[in-house]
Scaffold this motif. Structure first.
Motif, short mmCIF file in Angstrom:
data_model
loop_
_atom_site.label_atom_id
_atom_site.label_comp_id
_atom_site.label_asym_id
_atom_site.label_seq_id
_atom_site.Cartn_x
_atom_site.Cartn_y
_atom_site.Cartn_z
N ALA A 42 0.83 -1.21 0.00
CA ALA A 42 0.00 0.00 0.00
C ALA A 42 0.86 1.27 0.00
O ALA A 42 0.38 2.34 -0.37
CB ALA A 42 -0.94 0.00 1.20
N ILE A 57 -7.52 3.19 1.70
CA ILE A 57 -7.01 2.48 0.52
C ILE A 57 -8.14 2.12 -0.46
O ILE A 57 -7.94 1.31 -1.36
CB ILE A 57 -6.21 1.21 0.91
CG1 ILE A 57 -7.09 0.23 1.70
CG2 ILE A 57 -4.95 1.57 1.68
CD1 ILE A 57 -6.50 -1.18 1.72
N THR A 88 -3.11 2.18 -3.72
CA THR A 88 -1.90 2.47 -2.93
C THR A 88 -1.78 3.99 -2.72
O THR A 88 -2.54 4.77 -3.31
CB THR A 88 -0.64 1.96 -3.64
OG1 THR A 88 -0.40 2.80 -4.78
CG2 THR A 88 -0.80 0.51 -4.10
#
Ligand SMILES: Cc1cc2nc3c(=O)[nH]c(=O)nc-3n(C[C@H](O)[C@H](O)[C@H](O)COP(=O)(O)O)c2cc1C
Length: 175
Positions: A42, A57, A88
């Motif tokens: 991420a 996210i 991300t």
């Protein structure tokens, strides 16, 4: 979408077949734990993630009705499996097959939630999930009202499952 500070790049990221992306949240979906695989893919540090809403996210391609189904299930003690496209920190994305469950304390009181995610089956993502999610998102975006849109997506998803004669669980496990 104005909600997103970062625009999607369209670039996909991948993780190892043997890896598990793990996170835990409180009852409101605020992150209380992430493993190193989560942070690596991420692109966030632990400090950035700690206490942040899990929607940090969220990818704008995800239909809202999928998260409604997730929350409706876990809030009453159920577990749910779902294909999720996540975003991300820089706007890249990665697909996961997620398992989300409630967590309980020693007294049996629900205290939060836990999610483990694996690499999803590529064929299922490309041939089944992407087209369905696109249909659900289109249905949701037909109305400017967020709630009404989500309910339209939910109705469409329910209709698709009814036509197939299966529950969501049966559907997801027989792809
Ligand atoms: C344990 C747990 C894990 C979650 N994992 C994700 C995830 O990986 N990606 C995601 O977009 N939402 C995830 N969610 C759902 C988010 O809390 C949120 O409902 C979703 O991002 C939609 O956000 P929105 O309602 O602000 O649009 C998770 C929730 C829980 C409880």
């Amino acid at each position: 979408m104005s909600k997103y500070k970062v625009q999607p790049t369209g670039v996909e990221r991948f993780f190892d077949e043997n890896d598990l992306i793990v996170s835990k949240t409180d009852l409101k979906g605020r992150i209380t734990y992430t493993n190193h695989v989560f942070r690596a893919i991420a692109g966030y540090t632990g400090a950035e993630l700690d206490g942040a809403p899990h929607s940090l996210i969220r990818h704008p391609d995800m239909p809202r009705c999928v998260f409604k189904l997730l929350w409706d299930t876990i809030a009453v003690g159920g577990e749910v499996f779902a294909y999720v496209k996540n975003m991300t920190k820089n706007g890249d994305h990665y697909w996961v097959f997620a398992h989300v469950t409630p967590s309980y304390d020693a007294n049996g009181t629900m205290v939060g939630y836990h999610s483990n995610r694996r690499v999803p089956n590529r064929r299922i993502v490309d041939e089944v999930i992407v087209p369905i999610y696109r249909q659900l998102l289109d249905a949701e975006n037909k109305t400017a009202d967020r709630k009404a849109g989500m309910m339209a997506g939910h109705a469409l998803l329910t209709g698709v499952l009814k036509d197939k004669g299966v529950s969501y669980d049966e559907f997801i496990h027989t792809l």
